[in-house]
Each structure stands twice: as C-alpha cells, then as structure tokens.
Design a protein around this motif. Structure first.
Motif, PDB file in Angstrom:
ATOM      1  N   SER A 179       3.726  23.834 -57.683  1.00 50.81           N
ATOM      2  CA  SER A 179       2.612  22.932 -57.979  1.00 50.81           C
ATOM      3  C   SER A 179       2.127  23.198 -59.397  1.00 50.81           C
ATOM      4  O   SER A 179       1.798  24.326 -59.735  1.00 50.81           O
ATOM      5  CB  SER A 179       1.467  23.160 -56.982  1.00 50.81           C
ATOM      6  OG  SER A 179       0.323  22.425 -57.345  1.00 50.81           O
ATOM      7  N   ILE A 211       5.908  19.365 -56.195  1.00 51.23           N
ATOM      8  CA  ILE A 211       4.924  18.309 -55.984  1.00 51.23           C
ATOM      9  C   ILE A 211       4.790  17.522 -57.277  1.00 51.23           C
ATOM     10  O   ILE A 211       4.439  18.070 -58.320  1.00 51.23           O
ATOM     11  CB  ILE A 211       3.550  18.896 -55.606  1.00 51.23           C
ATOM     12  CG1 ILE A 211       3.659  19.710 -54.315  1.00 51.23           C
ATOM     13  CG2 ILE A 211       2.518  17.777 -55.448  1.00 51.23           C
ATOM     14  CD1 ILE A 211       2.404  20.502 -53.992  1.00 51.23           C
ATOM     15  N   ASN A 213       2.763  14.741 -59.093  1.00 50.78           N
ATOM     16  CA  ASN A 213       1.541  13.953 -59.044  1.00 50.78           C
ATOM     17  C   ASN A 213       1.670  12.675 -59.864  1.00 50.78           C
ATOM     18  O   ASN A 213       2.607  12.514 -60.653  1.00 50.78           O
ATOM     19  CB  ASN A 213       0.360  14.795 -59.534  1.00 50.78           C
ATOM     20  CG  ASN A 213       0.015  15.912 -58.563  1.00 50.78           C
ATOM     21  OD1 ASN A 213      -0.311  15.649 -57.417  1.00 50.78           O
ATOM     22  ND2 ASN A 213       0.113  17.160 -59.003  1.00 50.78           N
ATOM     23  N   HIS A 235       8.352  15.815 -54.006  1.00 49.90           N
ATOM     24  CA  HIS A 235       7.382  15.255 -53.068  1.00 49.90           C
ATOM     25  C   HIS A 235       6.313  14.483 -53.837  1.00 49.90           C
ATOM     26  O   HIS A 235       5.612  15.042 -54.679  1.00 49.90           O
ATOM     27  CB  HIS A 235       6.732  16.371 -52.252  1.00 49.90           C
ATOM     28  CG  HIS A 235       7.711  17.198 -51.479  1.00 49.90           C
ATOM     29  ND1 HIS A 235       8.073  16.916 -50.181  1.00 49.90           N
ATOM     30  CD2 HIS A 235       8.433  18.310 -51.837  1.00 49.90           C
ATOM     31  CE1 HIS A 235       8.949  17.811 -49.756  1.00 49.90           C
ATOM     32  NE2 HIS A 235       9.194  18.666 -50.744  1.00 49.90           N
ATOM     33  N   VAL A 238       1.867  12.898 -51.367  1.00 51.49           N
ATOM     34  CA  VAL A 238       1.839  13.732 -50.159  1.00 51.49           C
ATOM     35  C   VAL A 238       0.557  13.461 -49.369  1.00 51.49           C
ATOM     36  O   VAL A 238      -0.543  13.616 -49.889  1.00 51.49           O
ATOM     37  CB  VAL A 238       1.927  15.230 -50.529  1.00 51.49           C
ATOM     38  CG1 VAL A 238       1.883  16.084 -49.266  1.00 51.49           C
ATOM     39  CG2 VAL A 238       3.196  15.504 -51.325  1.00 51.49           C
ATOM     40  N   MET A 241      -0.808  17.700 -47.208  1.00 51.89           N
ATOM     41  CA  MET A 241      -0.388  18.809 -48.053  1.00 51.89           C
ATOM     42  C   MET A 241      -0.250  20.102 -47.260  1.00 51.89           C
ATOM     43  O   MET A 241       0.625  20.929 -47.546  1.00 51.89           O
ATOM     44  CB  MET A 241      -1.385  18.991 -49.196  1.00 51.89           C
ATOM     45  CG  MET A 241      -0.963  20.004 -50.237  1.00 51.89           C
ATOM     46  SD  MET A 241       0.559  19.544 -51.111  1.00 51.89           S
ATOM     47  CE  MET A 241      -0.054  18.172 -52.107  1.00 51.89           C
ATOM     48  N   THR A 258      -5.910  24.417 -55.919  1.00 50.03           N
ATOM     49  CA  THR A 258      -4.753  24.524 -55.028  1.00 50.03           C
ATOM     50  C   THR A 258      -4.589  25.943 -54.492  1.00 50.03           C
ATOM     51  O   THR A 258      -4.068  26.145 -53.391  1.00 50.03           O
ATOM     52  CB  THR A 258      -3.464  24.093 -55.763  1.00 50.03           C
ATOM     53  OG1 THR A 258      -3.632  22.756 -56.235  1.00 50.03           O
ATOM     54  CG2 THR A 258      -2.256  24.134 -54.845  1.00 50.03           C
ATOM     55  N   GLU A 261      -6.170  26.228 -51.153  1.00 51.35           N
ATOM     56  CA  GLU A 261      -5.387  25.567 -50.107  1.00 51.35           C
ATOM     57  C   GLU A 261      -4.231  26.461 -49.680  1.00 51.35           C
ATOM     58  O   GLU A 261      -3.957  26.614 -48.477  1.00 51.35           O
ATOM     59  CB  GLU A 261      -4.859  24.226 -50.632  1.00 51.35           C
ATOM     60  CG  GLU A 261      -5.948  23.228 -50.963  1.00 51.35           C
ATOM     61  CD  GLU A 261      -5.422  21.937 -51.567  1.00 51.35           C
ATOM     62  OE1 GLU A 261      -6.205  20.979 -51.699  1.00 51.35           O
ATOM     63  OE2 GLU A 261      -4.221  21.876 -51.894  1.00 51.35           O
TER      64      GLU A 261
END
Length: 346
Positions: A179, A211, A213, A235, A238, A241, A258, A261
């Motif tokens: 990420s 990922i 964006n 990905h 998403v 996530m 992030t 998360e």
C-alpha cells in the motif's frame, strides 16, 4: 436528527487520508442516527463520498487557501445548520477556526500541533499523541485549550475492522500486501514492483498484492508489467479492505492511517515515511515493536534494498511475525469512530 458537517479535502497533491478518515467517522455517525454532509474544495473525491451514501458539496475553491473560501462555505453552513463541524486539513488558520465556531461545535483532527487551535474539541488518534505536548502548545496563549481526545482508542476505522478474531500467523509468508497511499506522490508502487521483480530471492517466491488507488500516477505501466508476472496481483476499487488484509501474511505500507487498519487485522508490517507528518507515527510503531520502520523513501539512498532485506528477515522469522501481529491487535480494535461520536456529539 442531529447534523454533522465535514470539511476535508483530498487530491493528487495531498492524497486521500483526510477524506477517508472523515468517511469512517461519518459512517459511524450515520449508524448512530446522525445526518452527515461533506464539503470539499474540489471534485476529486466527490464520487467516492457519494458512493458511500453521503451528500457532497463542492465549492470549487483552492484547498490550500481556506480563508478565501468563505463566500462559498458560509451559505452551506447556513443551509445545513450543523450541530457540529469536523475539520480535517493542514491549511486551516486561527481566524478560519474562530469564524467557524459561530456555526456549531468545532472539532479538529490534528497530528502536527501547528498552533493553539481555537476549537471546542481536538482529536489526535495517533499512538504517539501526548497531552503534555498540547499543554505546552497552549501554554501562554490566549486561546483556551479544548477538550482533548488522544490516542489510538479514537482511531476512526470502518466497522469492517471491528474483528473479534483474525487468522493465525502462518509459518510461511506467501502473500504480501503493498500500500503506497492515496496519491503515491513518490511513485513508490512502480519502484517497489520493479525492485521485487529484480530481486532473485523474492521474484516468484511469494505473491505481491498491490492496492492501486484512483490517483495512482503509474497505473497503466504497472498494469502492463503485472500482466507479465503471475505472482503480481493488482487490486482496484477495493470494497472490503479488511478481507484483502486478512488474506495476506505481511504488508508494506506508507505510514498513514492504513497502519491502524493493518494493526486491527494483525498483519505484520514494514512501514515507511513519504511525508514529514508520518515520521512520528513510523517511529512510534517501531518503538513499540508493532512494525518495522524502513525509513524515509525520499531521503534514504538504499531504501528499496532495505525494504527487500527487511521483508526477507520477516519471512524467515515466524515467531517475530506472531509477536507483531499480537501487538498490532492490541493497538486498534476498530471502535474509535463510534467512541468519538458518542463522547463529543451524542
């Protein structure tokens, strides 16, 4: 019904973090029966906000000059009549915040301690947030120190990160999540991709899940390269996530929201800095043994080689990954946004 107004921006220059954390707060507020309206300077994230089921007012102003947006903002404030206003921007000024206070309870999300903010509530959800720092900031100032909500107990994560359990750490590291932030200003996705391909010990030995964006500047080139390697997965858009994170054995991530998360999902992570405001967070996560800090990608000459080296060390040490996973889970439980709303709005 109580109303909340969120004033935040996101674009290719400043990334997506401000918008995304405000959306997490808004989703928690909506579940508690509050109405939420978002106000942005430009339309960069208008569709993202609307896709989450919220109203978005685009002012067509300059995000970096908030004092000049009042002719566009004031009619919105008058029409909405919010009970509270959340502000998430590094471009606020004391005058702006003081003027905003006439329209409802003001709540500012901070992580840079720029000045003594004239607001009602100040939130810094980072693990390094310290009350003494704010007491020093307001000491000797005419501005009264607001109510403080500090620490990771207020991290605004989406409900999908309220996890009662996570998969156990596997002995073999098979999948790595990558990420690079909302806008990827340092173009790290492409740099990481090329680095992994060139590293003989990593290429093809595990899957790398990137990922991508909406603001990724190298999207097409990354897609072309990934199509030639079966162990590279991309990905986009998403929706869940947490599911993607839980399916990975480790992660490489810029030191933004992030990280919380990933902590909630118990994913052992190598973090890195791509902006000055990320330095305290990356250092704090490493100091607590939660994550590995690979340093500043803008300044470290051997940064990419260092990330690859740390990744191999992590792959070879399952016990270390278990400890990191446990400490991450203890850091964030996913209930911060709801806690925040209950304490300051309800």
């Amino acid at each position: 019904m109580k109303k909340l107004l969120f004033r935040a921006d996101g674009n290719a220059a400043i990334g997506a973090g401000h918008i995304m954390r405000c959306l997490s707060i808004g989703e928690a507020a909506r579940e508690l029966g509050l109405e939420c309206v978002y106000v942005t300077a430009d339309a960069s994230f208008e569709k993202v906000i609307q896709d989450r089921g919220f109203s978005c007012v685009v002012m067509n102003t300059l995000y970096s000059d908030m004092d000049c947006e009042w002719p566009a903002l004031e009619p919105v404030l008058t029409r909405v009549g919010p009970d509270a206003v959340f502000i998430d921007s590094y471009y606020v000024t004391p005058d702006y915040l003081k003027r905003l206070g006439a329209y409802g309870k003001t709540i500012y999300l901070d992580d840079v301690l720029a000045f003594a903010y004239p607001v009602d509530v100040l939130i810094n959800y980072n693990i390094y947030a310290d009350r003494e720092d704010y007491e020093s900031l307001y000491s000797g100032e005419s501005t009264t120190m607001p109510e403080l909500l500090l620490g990771a107990g207020y991290v605004p994560l989406r409900k999908e990160f309220q996890l009662s359990e996570v998969p156990p750490v596997r002995a073999h590291m098979e999948r790595v999540l990558v990420s690079v932030g909302g806008a990827d200003p340092e173009r790290m996705a492409l740099k990481f991709l090329n680095c992994f391909i060139q590293d003989r010990e990593l290429a093809g030995r595990c899957e790398f899940h990137f990922i991508l964006n909406s603001l990724e500047p190298d999207r097409e080139e990354i897609k072309e390269i990934a199509a030639r390697h079966s162990w590279i997965f991309l990905h986009e858009n998403v929706r869940r996530m947490s599911e993607l994170m839980l399916n990975c054995d480790a992660a490489i991530s810029a030191a933004g929201s992030t990280l919380y998360e990933l902590s909630a999902c118990g994913v052992p992570t190598i973090t890195y800095v791509l902006a000055d405001n990320q330095i305290p967070g990356a250092s704090a996560f490493e100091a607590r043994g939660i994550m590995v800090n690979a340093g500043d990608c803008r300044k470290k000459p051997d940064f990419l080689a260092g990330v690859c080296r740390e990744l191999k060390l992590l792959a070879a040490d399952a016990k270390r990954r278990v400890k990191m996973s446990k400490k991450g889970r203890e850091t964030a439980d996913g209930t911060g946004a709801e806690q925040m709303i209950r304490e300051i709005v309800l």
